[in-house]
Design a protein around this motif. Structure first.
Motif, PDB file in Angstrom:
ATOM      1  N   ASN A 109       7.520  -1.098   6.738  1.00  0.00           N
ATOM      2  CA  ASN A 109       7.332   0.073   5.895  1.00  0.00           C
ATOM      3  C   ASN A 109       8.665   0.457   5.275  1.00  0.00           C
ATOM      4  O   ASN A 109       9.724   0.263   5.884  1.00  0.00           O
ATOM      5  CB  ASN A 109       6.799   1.262   6.694  1.00  0.00           C
ATOM      6  CG  ASN A 109       5.388   1.019   7.207  1.00  0.00           C
ATOM      7  OD1 ASN A 109       4.733   0.063   6.799  1.00  0.00           O
ATOM      8  ND2 ASN A 109       4.925   1.877   8.103  1.00  0.00           N
ATOM      9  N   SER A 110       8.621   1.007   4.084  1.00  0.00           N
ATOM     10  CA  SER A 110       9.839   1.481   3.432  1.00  0.00           C
ATOM     11  C   SER A 110       9.627   2.907   2.935  1.00  0.00           C
ATOM     12  O   SER A 110       8.502   3.294   2.608  1.00  0.00           O
ATOM     13  CB  SER A 110      10.227   0.569   2.265  1.00  0.00           C
ATOM     14  OG  SER A 110       9.253   0.641   1.234  1.00  0.00           O
ATOM     15  N   ALA A 111      10.701   3.675   2.916  1.00  0.00           N
ATOM     16  CA  ALA A 111      10.650   5.063   2.442  1.00  0.00           C
ATOM     17  C   ALA A 111      11.778   5.280   1.454  1.00  0.00           C
ATOM     18  O   ALA A 111      12.907   4.794   1.654  1.00  0.00           O
ATOM     19  CB  ALA A 111      10.760   6.041   3.607  1.00  0.00           C
ATOM     20  N   GLU A 113       6.495   6.532   0.423  1.00  0.00           N
ATOM     21  CA  GLU A 113       6.484   5.659   1.611  1.00  0.00           C
ATOM     22  C   GLU A 113       5.426   4.584   1.400  1.00  0.00           C
ATOM     23  O   GLU A 113       4.275   4.889   1.075  1.00  0.00           O
ATOM     24  CB  GLU A 113       6.186   6.452   2.875  1.00  0.00           C
ATOM     25  CG  GLU A 113       6.276   5.588   4.139  1.00  0.00           C
ATOM     26  CD  GLU A 113       6.041   6.392   5.408  1.00  0.00           C
ATOM     27  OE1 GLU A 113       6.100   5.792   6.496  1.00  0.00           O
ATOM     28  OE2 GLU A 113       5.782   7.610   5.307  1.00  0.00           O
ATOM     29  N   ARG A 114       5.848   3.310   1.569  1.00  0.00           N
ATOM     30  CA  ARG A 114       4.953   2.183   1.322  1.00  0.00           C
ATOM     31  C   ARG A 114       4.931   1.255   2.530  1.00  0.00           C
ATOM     32  O   ARG A 114       5.891   1.184   3.302  1.00  0.00           O
ATOM     33  CB  ARG A 114       5.419   1.374   0.116  1.00  0.00           C
ATOM     34  CG  ARG A 114       5.366   2.069  -1.223  1.00  0.00           C
ATOM     35  CD  ARG A 114       5.728   1.068  -2.307  1.00  0.00           C
ATOM     36  NE  ARG A 114       5.653   1.620  -3.644  1.00  0.00           N
ATOM     37  CZ  ARG A 114       6.678   2.142  -4.289  1.00  0.00           C
ATOM     38  NH1 ARG A 114       7.873   2.191  -3.707  1.00  0.00           N
ATOM     39  NH2 ARG A 114       6.542   2.622  -5.518  1.00  0.00           N
ATOM     40  N   ASP A 135       0.847  -1.195   0.000  1.00  0.00           N
ATOM     41  CA  ASP A 135       0.000   0.000   0.000  1.00  0.00           C
ATOM     42  C   ASP A 135       0.879   1.239   0.000  1.00  0.00           C
ATOM     43  O   ASP A 135       1.902   1.293   0.713  1.00  0.00           O
ATOM     44  CB  ASP A 135      -0.917   0.032   1.221  1.00  0.00           C
ATOM     45  CG  ASP A 135      -1.994  -1.037   1.160  1.00  0.00           C
ATOM     46  OD1 ASP A 135      -2.514  -1.269   0.055  1.00  0.00           O
ATOM     47  OD2 ASP A 135      -2.296  -1.630   2.205  1.00  0.00           O
ATOM     48  N   MET A 136       0.495   2.233  -0.786  1.00  0.00           N
ATOM     49  CA  MET A 136       1.202   3.508  -0.795  1.00  0.00           C
ATOM     50  C   MET A 136       0.684   4.355   0.362  1.00  0.00           C
ATOM     51  O   MET A 136      -0.502   4.688   0.416  1.00  0.00           O
ATOM     52  CB  MET A 136       0.966   4.221  -2.128  1.00  0.00           C
ATOM     53  CG  MET A 136       1.737   5.517  -2.270  1.00  0.00           C
ATOM     54  SD  MET A 136       3.516   5.255  -2.446  1.00  0.00           S
ATOM     55  CE  MET A 136       3.569   4.598  -4.111  1.00  0.00           C
TER      56      MET A 136
END
Length: 408
Positions: free
Chosen positions: A342-344, A276-277, A262-263
């Protein structure tokens, strides 16, 4: 020899199904699959009749040779017994007499022919059940794909047809014969000495979930096929790290990966961009015994790996769950615990600055290993060939290590 030839023919049949231009869910219609299945089951029955007719010819010839030999001796009882048996077979009363002949040699020949008939019928049943298992799995997988694409009506038709195939009278008879043969074989085989149970399998098996579940959880679970939580499921082109884990004599297994993304936020300008996802991964194993087989109480181990630099891979964590014995005709879905982070990502077009951050190790792939109670590897697949060298050959060292990790 005839049975071996039949199995080779069946293997070629399944290969034909797989490699045929019709062999995909996009091109193969339900009507075409049903027609193809009827053709192949008809061929199975024709091969059985050919075997029986060949046996009848050979048996009649053997009886005639015995009759001539009995006349030479002379053995009047043998001549009369042979003539009576020849007439019985020629009247179409089958190769299984209601009672064995009183003549010792004729009785021995009758017993031998009856054993051949038993093997022919068992080979026919096994051939039919292998074909049924293949088309049932194909119809179930196609139904799942159609459901994900939103074509519910067609998906239901594929699923209903697969269930109807399993309830055909000839299929039920074949299944009953195989179960009867398995029970007889079990009685005839001497009881094996008690096996030493590996420490990792001394616990109680997980109670398999037999009702629909919506949410993924942190710990590994096992579900009766169709009751597992649904998500963005992807097929995995799996490799087999070890020949010991091929599983071809006991079970079939297919790897899936639930991959949800998800975005959370997104910003783009002439000078920079930021994304960020959230990521959710659930490694999944769908398994079923081969016809006539039972998967014993087993330990399913999921080794999850993170991304590394170059070809370097490191393990994130290990999830494991003990499953009860799986009987023939049953399909299970075993999931690892959820792995989420989460990743950014930040990019600057002015300075060229780049930043990649994640709240946990980024997921790369997984290996599934299945061990029996003695700790022997009976099935193993890796989601990527690059992970083959990291595959385990033994279960976790103890029951405590085999328990699924829990959040603190």
């Amino acid at each position: 020899m005839l049975i071996v030839m039949q199995m080779k023919i069946l293997n070629l049949t399944l290969i034909f199904f797989l490699l045929s231009p019709l062999g995909s869910a996009q091109e193969l219609t339900l009507e075409a699959l049903e027609s193809r299945f009827d053709e192949e089951t008809t061929k199975v029955e024709e091969r059985f009749r050919e075997n029986v007719q060949g046996l009848e010819r050979n048996y009649t010839a053997a009886l005639l040779r015995f009759e001539n030999s009995a006349r030479t001796i002379p053995d009047l009882d043998g001549v009369l017994a042979a003539q009576e048996e020849i007439k019985r077979v020629e009247r179409g009363q089958g190769l299984r007499p209601s009672a064995l002949s009183s003549h010792e040699e004729i009785s021995r020949m009758q017993t031998m022919v009856r054993n051949h008939m038993d093997r022919f019928e068992l080979a026919r049943a096994e051939e039919l059940m292998r074909l049924v298992t293949f088309v049932r799995n194909f119809s179930d997988n196609t139904s799942n794909e159609l459901t994900q694409r939103g074509d519910i009506q067609t998906a239901v038709a594929w699923r209903d047809w697969g269930e109807k195939v399993s309830k055909r009278p000839d299929v039920l008879a074949a299944k009953a014969l195989m179960e009867k043969n398995a029970a007889r074989t079990e009685r005839e085989v001497p009881a094996a000495p008690p096996r030493e149970i590996h420490p990792a399998l001394r616990g109680d098996p997980f109670k398999v979930i037999n009702e629909p579940v919506d949410d993924f959880v942190d710990n590994p679970r096992a579900y009766v096929f169709g009751n597992e939580p649904k998500g963005g499921e992807k097929r995995v082109t799996a490799s087999t790290p070890s020949a010991a884990g091929s599983g071809h004599t006991l079970m079939q297994g297919r790897l899936r990966l639930v991959d949800e993304e998800d975005m959370l936020s997104r910003y783009t300008s002439r000078w920079s961009s930021y994304r960020e996802r959230s990521h959710l991964y659930v490694p999944r194993l769908q398994l079923n015994p081969l016809p006539g087989q039972t998967i014993p109480k087993s330990l399913v181990v999921f080794d999850l790996f993170k991304r590394g630099s170059g070809s370097r891979r490191e393990i994130i964590r290990t999830d494991s769950v003990i499953i009860p014995p799986v009987q023939a005709g049953t399909q299970l879905v075993v999931d690892s615990g959820v792995y989420a982070y989460n990743s950014a990502q930040y990019r600057s077009s002015i300075s060229g600055y780049r930043s990649d951050r994640a709240t946990a190790d980024q997921f790369y792939g997984f290996i599934v290993s299945v061990f029996d109670e003695s700790g022997n590897l009976i099935f193993q697949r890796a989601s990527d060939r690059a992970l083959d060298s990291h595959a385990r050959s033994d279960p976790p060292a103890s029951e405590a290590q085999a328990r699924p990790p829990r959040e603190e």
